[in-house]
Design a protein around this motif. Structure first.
Motif, mmCIF file in Angstrom:
data_model
loop_
_atom_site.group_PDB
_atom_site.id
_atom_site.type_symbol
_atom_site.label_atom_id
_atom_site.label_comp_id
_atom_site.label_asym_id
_atom_site.label_seq_id
_atom_site.Cartn_x
_atom_site.Cartn_y
_atom_site.Cartn_z
ATOM 1 N N ALA A 71 0.782 -1.526 -0.008
ATOM 2 C CA ALA A 71 -0.268 -0.445 -0.005
ATOM 3 C C ALA A 71 1.085 1.389 -0.280
ATOM 4 O O ALA A 71 0.779 2.084 -0.271
ATOM 5 C CB ALA A 71 -0.983 0.157 0.977
ATOM 6 N N VAL A 72 2.065 1.616 0.650
ATOM 7 C CA VAL A 72 2.876 2.212 1.060
ATOM 8 C C VAL A 72 3.241 2.657 -0.917
ATOM 9 O O VAL A 72 3.321 3.801 -0.943
ATOM 10 C CB VAL A 72 3.715 2.262 2.332
ATOM 11 C CG1 VAL A 72 4.679 3.349 2.244
ATOM 12 C CG2 VAL A 72 3.145 2.534 3.060
ATOM 13 N N THR A 74 2.435 1.343 -3.437
ATOM 14 C CA THR A 74 2.013 2.112 -4.606
ATOM 15 C C THR A 74 1.552 4.333 -4.109
ATOM 16 O O THR A 74 1.474 4.539 -4.871
ATOM 17 C CB THR A 74 0.416 1.431 -4.648
ATOM 18 O OG1 THR A 74 0.446 0.385 -4.956
ATOM 19 C CG2 THR A 74 -0.803 2.269 -5.427
ATOM 20 N N TYR A 75 1.022 3.868 -2.643
ATOM 21 C CA TYR A 75 0.981 5.931 -2.888
ATOM 22 C C TYR A 75 1.882 5.950 -2.832
ATOM 23 O O TYR A 75 2.227 7.187 -3.881
ATOM 24 C CB TYR A 75 0.362 6.083 -1.467
ATOM 25 C CG TYR A 75 0.525 6.859 0.069
ATOM 26 C CD1 TYR A 75 -0.852 8.074 -0.903
ATOM 27 C CD2 TYR A 75 1.411 7.677 0.010
ATOM 28 C CE1 TYR A 75 -0.975 8.891 -0.507
ATOM 29 C CE2 TYR A 75 1.043 9.225 0.570
ATOM 30 C CZ TYR A 75 -0.062 9.629 -0.481
ATOM 31 O OH TYR A 75 0.186 10.739 0.812
ATOM 32 N N SER A 78 2.421 7.363 -6.167
ATOM 33 C CA SER A 78 1.615 7.919 -6.912
ATOM 34 C C SER A 78 1.578 9.320 -6.905
ATOM 35 O O SER A 78 1.237 10.471 -6.883
ATOM 36 C CB SER A 78 -0.085 8.049 -6.926
ATOM 37 O OG SER A 78 -0.387 7.053 -5.469
ATOM 38 N N ALA A 79 2.111 9.649 -5.155
ATOM 39 C CA ALA A 79 2.159 11.325 -4.800
ATOM 40 C C ALA A 79 3.164 11.573 -4.682
ATOM 41 O O ALA A 79 3.513 12.872 -4.401
ATOM 42 C CB ALA A 79 1.750 11.114 -3.704
ATOM 43 N N ASP A 111 6.301 14.505 2.630
ATOM 44 C CA ASP A 111 5.065 13.854 2.128
ATOM 45 C C ASP A 111 4.511 15.112 3.226
ATOM 46 O O ASP A 111 4.806 15.541 4.403
ATOM 47 C CB ASP A 111 3.829 12.673 2.074
ATOM 48 C CG ASP A 111 2.390 13.098 1.885
ATOM 49 O OD1 ASP A 111 2.666 13.289 1.003
ATOM 50 O OD2 ASP A 111 1.688 12.033 1.485
ATOM 51 N N TYR A 164 -3.520 9.698 8.461
ATOM 52 C CA TYR A 164 -2.450 9.764 7.007
ATOM 53 C C TYR A 164 -2.704 8.079 6.727
ATOM 54 O O TYR A 164 -3.170 8.324 5.427
ATOM 55 C CB TYR A 164 -1.625 10.260 8.134
ATOM 56 C CG TYR A 164 -0.645 9.962 6.770
ATOM 57 C CD1 TYR A 164 -0.055 11.274 5.527
ATOM 58 C CD2 TYR A 164 0.714 9.474 6.807
ATOM 59 C CE1 TYR A 164 0.268 11.311 5.010
ATOM 60 C CE2 TYR A 164 1.651 9.917 5.684
ATOM 61 C CZ TYR A 164 1.748 10.664 4.813
ATOM 62 O OH TYR A 164 2.790 10.686 3.413
ATOM 63 N N ILE A 168 -3.394 6.314 3.243
ATOM 64 C CA ILE A 168 -2.783 5.478 2.997
ATOM 65 C C ILE A 168 -3.352 4.584 2.455
ATOM 66 O O ILE A 168 -3.560 4.289 0.773
ATOM 67 C CB ILE A 168 -0.813 5.507 3.012
ATOM 68 C CG1 ILE A 168 -0.720 6.600 3.532
ATOM 69 C CG2 ILE A 168 -0.767 4.300 1.841
ATOM 70 C CD1 ILE A 168 0.771 6.527 3.542
ATOM 71 N N ARG A 171 -6.757 5.128 -0.318
ATOM 72 C CA ARG A 171 -5.424 5.645 -1.641
ATOM 73 C C ARG A 171 -5.103 4.147 -2.447
ATOM 74 O O ARG A 171 -5.224 4.206 -3.612
ATOM 75 C CB ARG A 171 -5.014 6.465 -1.424
ATOM 76 C CG ARG A 171 -3.605 6.459 -2.655
ATOM 77 C CD ARG A 171 -5.586 8.055 -3.786
ATOM 78 N NE ARG A 171 -4.438 8.192 -5.530
ATOM 79 C CZ ARG A 171 -4.862 8.763 -6.309
ATOM 80 N NH1 ARG A 171 -6.517 8.251 -6.121
ATOM 81 N NH2 ARG A 171 -4.440 9.020 -7.190
ATOM 82 N N TRP A 172 -4.666 3.070 -1.855
ATOM 83 C CA TRP A 172 -3.854 2.674 -2.498
ATOM 84 C C TRP A 172 -5.060 1.578 -2.805
ATOM 85 O O TRP A 172 -4.910 1.156 -4.477
ATOM 86 C CB TRP A 172 -3.329 1.257 -1.508
ATOM 87 C CG TRP A 172 -2.879 0.049 -1.302
ATOM 88 C CD1 TRP A 172 -2.152 -0.306 -2.944
ATOM 89 C CD2 TRP A 172 -2.971 -1.012 -1.077
ATOM 90 N NE1 TRP A 172 -2.276 -1.296 -2.617
ATOM 91 C CE2 TRP A 172 -3.373 -2.097 -1.442
ATOM 92 C CE3 TRP A 172 -4.415 -1.162 0.047
ATOM 93 C CZ2 TRP A 172 -3.102 -3.926 -1.440
ATOM 94 C CZ3 TRP A 172 -4.183 -2.801 1.134
ATOM 95 C CH2 TRP A 172 -3.930 -3.859 -0.018
ATOM 96 N N LEU A 175 -6.915 2.852 -6.077
ATOM 97 C CA LEU A 175 -5.498 3.332 -7.149
ATOM 98 C C LEU A 175 -5.450 1.161 -8.351
ATOM 99 O O LEU A 175 -5.294 1.309 -9.290
ATOM 100 C CB LEU A 175 -3.951 3.815 -7.572
ATOM 101 C CG LEU A 175 -4.116 4.715 -6.462
ATOM 102 C CD1 LEU A 175 -2.667 5.232 -5.652
ATOM 103 C CD2 LEU A 175 -4.336 5.343 -7.634
#
Length: 511
Positions: A71-72, A74-75, A78-79, A111, A164, A168, A171-172, A175
């Motif tokens: 997950a981290v 992928t995040y 993207s960010a 971030d 936070y 994440i 968002r994962w 995506l």
């Protein structure tokens, strides 16, 4: 002058301390070092205004992959790639895909959320982190597996934990659903290491519409798969793990592998192709199973090839006391002569499919393929383990019509009736029929002649070639060739082999 005397006195004092330290026993040195190593980190931690969270690639004891790590990854991809200076690029199997750019190891990115700054770093496996960034201020850095380290100010702890990190994860998931790429996994192991999964993009061309099988049988299988996908509440109600087993059996060339691709397309699941010969023992098999994801198809192809060895040992080998070997017989023995205990047992495989470990995860499909169903142990294929047995049989008229539609784009022909009768009288696999329906002999010659006579763009040449390949004359020739092939196969099946003729002749002579 006074300053010089002060420094001289300080130097003398330090020399005395050093002399005294050298005369102390060794155990005093060890106790002093222990106290310093324990107290100094505590003092530094007290005055350090920052905290950190580690997200390891694997969970406790590295037994199961940590989904938070994915997950981290992928995040951040993207960010936060815009602030990174060290990146890695990978290209998938599909030529048209864009390169996949990810963070490189020991790269730090920043971030922000509601004015709070967060520092991320990807730390390499078994490497001690050093550097001048804020992350290196933390004491007690030791060698550890590959991980992400998140650093933030103490006053932002609740913001990180409650807002936070959950953000994440959300968002994962977004995506992952948007950029869904089906994957094919296989296990491999290096010398001295445990077996691990590796993956490649998987886009099988086969679908149920193109599967050479009777329509009613395909509908039955698709309905069964739909019921499984919608069966979460039912499995929970009856107290069973949300899984289903399929046994695909039949001669080679009848479409077992094609069926797996069609199932993956229908369910939109990843596929794990398990090679048991690369698995060291039952513990390693369990770890591989725990590393599979939900909504996946776990495949063991040609299970009968392994079961032949199993059946032989089970029936022929006896213990020292004369009794038959127990049910924990060896299923796979690796060729590693230095470790005679490297083995996977039948009980270990059964636990993997339908035992305690099968409940660790949900929405999984197990598929076994075999060419000889009669060689399989009944315990392996009983209901509850292999819930549905699907016979992949020889090609008949319904299956042939599917192939004719796919390869020749026709649904009716005057030769269909004769072909259907010949298929009923011969054991011909769909693979053999498909091979006869693929125009090959004249296509190369037509390409060269077409390029010579047509004065046009490459697109015009390709268009005319496709039209020519679809002409009725080509279909007639392909079907006529198939009829001749089937007639030849029928004659060969009716003629006894030469060795049988010789044996009968010898018997007559002896008589």
């Amino acid at each position: 002058m006074a300053t010089l005397e002060t420094w001289v006195g300080f130097g003398s004092a330090m020399a005395g301390v050093g002399l005294l330290w050298s005369r102390m026993p060794e155990h005093v040195h060890e106790e002093a070092r222990y106290i310093i190593s324990s107290v100094v980190p505590m003092v530094m931690s007290y005055f350090n205004p920052y905290e950190q969270i580690t997200v390891s690639e694997y969970g406790e004891e590295r037994f199961r992959r940590n989904k938070m790590f994915d997950a981290v990854s992928t995040y951040l991809r993207s960010a936060c790639l815009g602030s990174a200076t060290k990146l890695k690029a990978e290209l998938g199997n599909n030529i048209g895909d864009d390169p996949l750019v990810i963070l490189d190891e020991n790269q730090e990115v920043v971030d922000c959320l509601d004015g709070a700054r967060m520092w991320w770093r990807l730390c390499p496996k078994a490497s001690k982190n050093k550097g001048s960034t804020i992350i290196s201020m933390f004491p007690g850095d030791t060698d550890e597996p590959r991980c992400y380290r998140l650093v933030f100010h103490k006053r932002h702890r609740q913001l990180v934990l409650k807002t936070y990190l959950p953000g994440i994860i959300r968002r994962w998931r977004e995506l992952t659903a948007k950029d869904r790429q089906r994957l094919l996994f296989t296990n491999h192991s290096k010398k001295g290491e445990i077996s691990m999964w590796t993956s490649v993009p998987y886009n099988p061309p086969s679908t149920f519409d193109m599967l050479a099988m009777g329509h009613a049988k395909k509908v039955e299988i698709m309905d069964d798969l739909r019921a499984f996908q919608k069966g979460k509440e039912y499995h929970s109600k009856v107290g069973k793990a949300w899984k289903r087993g399929y046994l695909l059996y039949g001669p080679p060339g009848t479409g077992k592998t094609t069926m797996i691709g069609a199932m993956a397309n229908f369910l939109d699941y990843d596929v794990y192709d398990l090679d048991l010969t690369s698995v060291k023992d039952n513990a390693e098999l369990r770890k591989l199973f725990l590393d599979t994801t939900d909504k996946s198809i776990i495949v063991i192809e040609d299970i009968d090839a392994i079961e032949v060895e199993l059946t032989t040992k089970r029936k022929g080998k006896k213990m020292d006391n004369g009794d038959e070997a127990d049910n924990n017989h060896v299923l796979v023995e690796l060729s590693n002569k230095t470790d005679d205990k490297s083995k996977v047992t039948l009980s270990g495989l059964l636990s993997f499919v339908d035992g305690l470990w099968s409940a660790c995860g949900s929405e999984r499909v197990f598929v076994f393929t075999t060419n000889h169903v009669d060689r399989l142990d009944p315990a392996l294929i009983r209901p509850g383990r292999m819930d549905k047995h699907i016979e992949m049989s020889y090609c008949r008229l319904d299956a042939f019509k599917v192939l004719a539609k796919s390869y020749l784009d026709i649904t009716e022909h005057s030769l269909f009736g004769e072909i259907g009768r010949l298929l009923d009288e011969t054991d011909t696999t769909p693979a053999d029929v498909a091979d006869n329906l693929m125009p090959r002999g004249k296509r190369n010659g037509e390409i060269s002649r077409l390029i010579e006579v047509i004065d046009g763009s490459p697109a015009d040449v390709a268009g005319n070639l496709m039209l020519r390949c679809k002409r009725k004359r080509e279909a007639d020739e392909c079907l006529a060739g198939l009829v001749e092939t089937l007639k030849k196969a029928k004659m060969e099946s009716a003629t006894p082999p030469m060795d049988t003729i010789e044996e009968e002749a010898n018997k007559e002579e002896q008589t």
